[in-house]
Motif scaffolding. Structure first.
Motif, PDB file in Angstrom:
ATOM      1  N   GLY A 447       0.832  -1.189   0.000  1.00 58.29           N
ATOM      2  CA  GLY A 447       0.000   0.000   0.000  1.00 58.29           C
ATOM      3  C   GLY A 447       0.868   1.241   0.000  1.00 58.29           C
ATOM      4  N   GLN A 448       0.646   2.124   0.976  1.00 59.58           N
ATOM      5  CA  GLN A 448       1.442   3.335   1.107  1.00 59.58           C
ATOM      6  C   GLN A 448       2.611   3.151   2.068  1.00 59.58           C
ATOM      7  N   GLN A 449       2.731   1.976   2.650  1.00 53.78           N
ATOM      8  CA  GLN A 449       3.789   1.721   3.621  1.00 53.78           C
ATOM      9  C   GLN A 449       4.992   1.078   2.955  1.00 53.78           C
ATOM     10  N   ARG A 450       6.143   1.463   3.463  1.00 57.74           N
ATOM     11  CA  ARG A 450       7.403   0.902   2.943  1.00 57.74           C
ATOM     12  C   ARG A 450       8.217   0.401   4.125  1.00 57.74           C
ATOM     13  N   PHE A 451       8.677  -0.852   4.040  1.00 49.58           N
ATOM     14  CA  PHE A 451       9.450  -1.470   5.104  1.00 49.58           C
ATOM     15  C   PHE A 451      10.826  -1.842   4.538  1.00 49.58           C
ATOM     16  N   ASN A 452      11.878  -1.233   5.074  1.00 45.93           N
ATOM     17  CA  ASN A 452      13.228  -1.558   4.637  1.00 45.93           C
ATOM     18  C   ASN A 452      13.668  -2.895   5.211  1.00 45.93           C
ATOM     19  N   ALA A 453      14.654  -3.495   4.569  1.00 45.40           N
ATOM     20  CA  ALA A 453      15.112  -4.831   4.975  1.00 45.40           C
ATOM     21  C   ALA A 453      15.598  -4.839   6.412  1.00 45.40           C
ATOM     22  N   GLY A 454      16.201  -3.735   6.862  1.00 46.16           N
ATOM     23  CA  GLY A 454      16.703  -3.691   8.222  1.00 46.16           C
ATOM     24  C   GLY A 454      15.629  -3.850   9.269  1.00 46.16           C
ATOM     25  N   GLN A 455      14.382  -3.547   8.915  1.00 46.42           N
ATOM     26  CA  GLN A 455      13.294  -3.636   9.877  1.00 46.42           C
ATOM     27  C   GLN A 455      12.835  -5.071  10.101  1.00 46.42           C
ATOM     28  N   PHE A 456      12.850  -5.898   9.053  1.00 45.48           N
ATOM     29  CA  PHE A 456      12.300  -7.249   9.208  1.00 45.48           C
ATOM     30  C   PHE A 456      13.348  -8.359   9.174  1.00 45.48           C
ATOM     31  N   LEU A 457      14.560  -8.064   8.708  1.00 40.24           N
ATOM     32  CA  LEU A 457      15.553  -9.133   8.615  1.00 40.24           C
ATOM     33  C   LEU A 457      15.991  -9.636   9.984  1.00 40.24           C
ATOM     34  N   SER A 458      16.050  -8.734  10.989  1.00 42.93           N
ATOM     35  CA  SER A 458      16.442  -9.182  12.328  1.00 42.93           C
ATOM     36  C   SER A 458      15.426 -10.180  12.874  1.00 42.93           C
ATOM     37  N   ALA A 459      14.141  -9.974  12.573  1.00 44.81           N
ATOM     38  CA  ALA A 459      13.110 -10.925  13.008  1.00 44.81           C
ATOM     39  C   ALA A 459      13.285 -12.269  12.304  1.00 44.81           C
ATOM     40  N   LEU A 460      13.572 -12.246  11.001  1.00 45.31           N
ATOM     41  CA  LEU A 460      13.794 -13.488  10.271  1.00 45.31           C
ATOM     42  C   LEU A 460      15.017 -14.221  10.799  1.00 45.31           C
ATOM     43  N   GLU A 461      16.066 -13.462  11.136  1.00 40.86           N
ATOM     44  CA  GLU A 461      17.279 -14.081  11.666  1.00 40.86           C
ATOM     45  C   GLU A 461      17.000 -14.776  12.998  1.00 40.86           C
ATOM     46  N   LYS A 462      16.237 -14.122  13.861  1.00 40.71           N
ATOM     47  CA  LYS A 462      15.927 -14.723  15.157  1.00 40.71           C
ATOM     48  C   LYS A 462      15.067 -15.969  15.000  1.00 40.71           C
ATOM     49  N   LEU A 463      14.257 -16.025  13.973  1.00 39.29           N
ATOM     50  CA  LEU A 463      13.436 -17.207  13.702  1.00 39.29           C
ATOM     51  C   LEU A 463      14.165 -18.224  12.818  1.00 39.29           C
ATOM     52  N   ASN A 464      15.455 -17.908  12.451  1.00 39.43           N
ATOM     53  CA  ASN A 464      16.242 -18.769  11.559  1.00 39.43           C
ATOM     54  C   ASN A 464      15.486 -19.072  10.271  1.00 39.43           C
ATOM     55  N   ASP A 465      14.843 -18.038   9.734  1.00 44.52           N
ATOM     56  CA  ASP A 465      13.991 -18.216   8.561  1.00 44.52           C
ATOM     57  C   ASP A 465      14.405 -17.293   7.409  1.00 44.52           C
ATOM     58  N   GLY A 466      15.675 -16.885   7.402  1.00 43.75           N
ATOM     59  CA  GLY A 466      16.120 -15.976   6.345  1.00 43.75           C
ATOM     60  C   GLY A 466      16.319 -16.643   5.002  1.00 43.75           C
ATOM     61  N   ALA A 467      16.397 -18.001   4.986  1.00 44.59           N
ATOM     62  CA  ALA A 467      16.682 -18.700   3.729  1.00 44.59           C
ATOM     63  C   ALA A 467      15.581 -18.492   2.695  1.00 44.59           C
ATOM     64  N   LYS A 468      14.322 -18.455   3.131  1.00 47.81           N
ATOM     65  CA  LYS A 468      13.232 -18.287   2.165  1.00 47.81           C
ATOM     66  C   LYS A 468      13.310 -16.918   1.492  1.00 47.81           C
ATOM     67  N   PHE A 469      13.708 -15.905   2.270  1.00 46.64           N
ATOM     68  CA  PHE A 469      13.846 -14.560   1.709  1.00 46.64           C
ATOM     69  C   PHE A 469      15.007 -14.523   0.712  1.00 46.64           C
ATOM     70  N   ASP A 470      16.135 -15.146   1.073  1.00 43.98           N
ATOM     71  CA  ASP A 470      17.297 -15.159   0.180  1.00 43.98           C
ATOM     72  C   ASP A 470      16.992 -15.928  -1.102  1.00 43.98           C
ATOM     73  N   ARG A 471      16.255 -17.043  -0.988  1.00 37.21           N
ATOM     74  CA  ARG A 471      15.896 -17.803  -2.191  1.00 37.21           C
ATOM     75  C   ARG A 471      15.074 -16.939  -3.155  1.00 37.21           C
TER      76      ARG A 471
END
Length: 642
Positions: A447-471
């Motif tokens: 929509g009108q919102q923009r989320f930079n990678a720095g905002q959500f990547l730390s959450a993915l890292e803590k959940l050990n789920d960054g591989a799906k994003f990298d793929r």
């Protein structure tokens, strides 16, 4: 051409010339022998026929004489027989066909064997009866000479082939030390040092190999000394000597760069009364061991977006960029637990001799105000009897949405499913303003919102789920660049959780194998923390990238205050220097550290790139310090502004 091929070629040429000379001599000998044999046989047959014909010619029995001629010369070895009677001028002439079987025409036209003619007068006592003239046929000589020639050629070719095989084996064994020297010299040219070469048995090569091994060891020691020197200077300038954490100077530099760039996240200030008491009671002998013990535990919290520093004897600060409030509270409680391990309290009833203050950052804060708020939060924490931990939120701080890790994870899943992930690119240039590559930054637009990678990547890292994003990122970039024949290489950042995911490593290997045409278009950028915490998995990933012909670099180089010896082992294409090393260029001590670090990398043929280069003046200063690449606002001025 290699020395091995030159030696083998020249030996074979000499052998061929010798063989050709022997062949020519043997061929001429055989030819001469066949001609001589033809003459001898002709002489013998003429003599024997003359004795056989004389009685019949004396009795005028021409029929019997003709029968003797037909019986004797009907063998194909003669081309013409002529008997001329002297008393009556009568002649008996026989012609035999000149047929040469199983001999190629080019051979008979190239090799000339003349027919031999002999004439003899037949007598009876003193009475001359007739003249007998016999002409030989060279057909038999051609057949025998062709057979001898084919046997010689086949024999010499077999000898040449066998000799070539033997020579190749012998030369390969004799020149093996030279090949080892060549291979080791190629590695040395790339500043990659191998083990010492074995001493050969060849006398001339013993001195060469010995000198080469000595030079290899000296150069290796020289580079190791330079790396140690760079580490030593870096430790003096930016590292606390007791805890091996960042010192106050490095912390101030990180805070300054963090606050300038629209910060999100917060800081955690830890105060350990137990360490302070030990310093007061026993000085460094009691205080330093506790500091070292706590620092070793705090290092477990280190990550690519986390900086841990020691402010003074008993205070430690942690900068957590892009980390939400709940995670900061969890980190703060972990730090309290780590500090409680310093207490000698087996029953666990003694009060905790530590406090933690947490401040959520705001765009309006200065370093002085932020540190003042941290002190206030620490004082507030001391008033908490049950848990000495307090969090202070500045009212202007609105940059981090109140979103938990699972919500961030769901948002990323939605963005992947609906193609809501977009990209921006920042160019890295060299001293001549030529583009080296473009670093890719991802963001989610909903929509009108923009989320930079720095905002959500730390959450993915803590959940050990960054591989799906990298793929998803790799698939998208690969698909985008398969349609381009010429383009600037793009650097793709890989998350720490992907590096520790064996499934992702196998998937990436398959992907790279199937897309060899992308080698010139794609680079992979790995965070330095992976080379410190997960060196085995990181080494495996780097080897897979290299085996497939792709290149990789290291981001935030020098951030974690670990030895840089892994550079020589893994050999990245480039390193991006941590901003703390390139921001204070007016401080001579810090510029010496930067120059030492870049020199160590450059000696290993590793490109050094400075990030967040804002001005042309800063770029010029970094160039004098041997920095080879630049990334930041300056690229927009020098490249995009053309």
């Amino acid at each position: 051409m290699t020395l091995y091929r030159q030696l083998l070629l020249w030996m074979l040429v000499v052998l061929f010339l010798l063989t050709s000379a022997v062949f020519a001599i043997q061929f001429n000998t055989t030819k001469s022998y066949l001609i001589e044999q033809q003459s001898t046989e002709l002489n013998n047959v003429v003599s024997s026929v003359g004795f056989a014909l004389s009685p019949y010619l004396k009795e005028k029995d021409f029929i019997a004489a003709e029968s003797v001629i037909n019986a004797t010369f009907d063998s194909g070895y003669y081309s013409q027989v002529k008997l001329t009677l002297l008393d009556s001028e009568k002649e008996i002439i026989r012609h035999y066909p000149h047929i040469i079987k199983n001999v190629p025409n080019w051979f008979t036209s190239l090799i000339h064997i003349e027919a031999i003619t002999q004439t003899r007068t037949l007598t009876s006592g003193w009475l001359q009866l007739a003249n007998l003239t016999v002409t030989s046929s060279p057909a038999s000589a051609y057949v025998q000479l062709w057979k001898a020639t084919t046997q010689l050629v086949l024999g010499f070719l077999a000898c040449l082939l066998l000799t070539a095989i033997v020579l190749s084996l012998v030369l390969n064994k004799v020149l093996k030390p030279l090949k080892q020297i060549q291979k080791s010299a190629q590695e040395m040219a790339r500043n990659h040092f191998t083990a010492s070469l074995p001493i050969p048995h060849t006398r001339e090569l013993v001195d060469v190999v010995t000198a080469f091994n000595s030079m290899n060891i000296q150069l290796q020691q020289h580079f190791e000394q330079q790396a140690q020197e760079a580490d030593t200077l870096r430790i003096r300038a930016y590292q606390d000597p007791v805890s091996s954490l960042a010192n106050r100077s490095y912390l101030m530099t990180k805070l300054n760069s963090w606050l300038v760039n629209k910060p999100s996240g917060g800081i955690i200030l830890l105060k350990s009364d137990a360490i302070e008491d030990n310093y007061q009671q026993g000085g460094y002998e009691l205080g330093d061991p506790l500091v070292l013990k706590l620092a070793d535990r705090l290092k477990e919290l280190s990550a690519d977006d986390i900086t841990i520093a020691r402010l003074n004897q008993s205070e430690f600060m942690l900068i957590a960029q892009n980390v939400p409030k709940d995670d900061l509270l969890d980190i703060g409680r972990t730090m309290l637990y780590m500090t409680s391990e310093l207490n000698s309290d087996p029953l666990g009833i003694a009060p905790l001799q530590a406090a933690v203050g947490i401040v959520m950052c705001s765009e309006t804060l200065t370093i002085t105000a932020l540190l003042a708020h941290a002190d206030n939060a620490l004082n507030k924490a001391r008033q908490q009897i049950k848990e000495p931990l307090a969090l202070l939120e500045i009212s202007e701080q609105k940059t981090i949405p109140a979103i938990g890790k699972q919500q961030w994870n769901a948002l990323v899943d939605e963005a992947i499913a609906n193609n809501l992930i977009h990209f921006t690119f920042q160019k890295a240039i060299d001293a001549n303003n030529t583009i080296i590559h473009k670093e890719m930054f991802a963001y989610i637009k909903k929509g009108q919102q923009r989320f930079n990678a720095g905002q959500f990547l730390s959450a993915l890292e803590k959940l050990n789920d960054g591989a799906k994003f990298d793929r998803y990122i790799i698939e998208t970039i690969f698909h985008k660049f398969t349609k381009k024949t010429k383009s600037v290489p793009v650097a793709i950042n890989i998350t720490q959780s992907s590096i520790n995911d064996t499934g992702f490593i196998r998937w990436l290997n398959t992907k790279l194998l199937s897309c060899p045409q992308m080698r010139q278009h794609i680079l992979f950028e790995l965070p330095e923390i992976c080379f410190i915490k997960n060196i085995d998995n990181t080494s495996l990933l780097c080897e897979i990238i290299r085996q497939n012909g792709f290149q990789f670099g290291i981001d935030n180089y020098g951030h974690n205050f670990s030895s840089t010896g892994y550079l020589n082992k893994l050999r990245p294409s480039y390193v991006k220097l941590d901003f703390a090393y390139t921001s204070q260029l007016d401080d001579q001590v810090k510029t010496d550290v930067l120059e030492s670090i870049t020199r160590s990398a450059n000696n290993l043929s590793v490109l050094t790139i400075a990030s967040r280069v804002e001005t042309i003046e800063q770029k010029q200063k970094l160039t004098l310090l041997k920095v080879q690449g630049f990334q930041g606002y300056v690229t927009a001025q020098l490249v995009d502004g053309k």
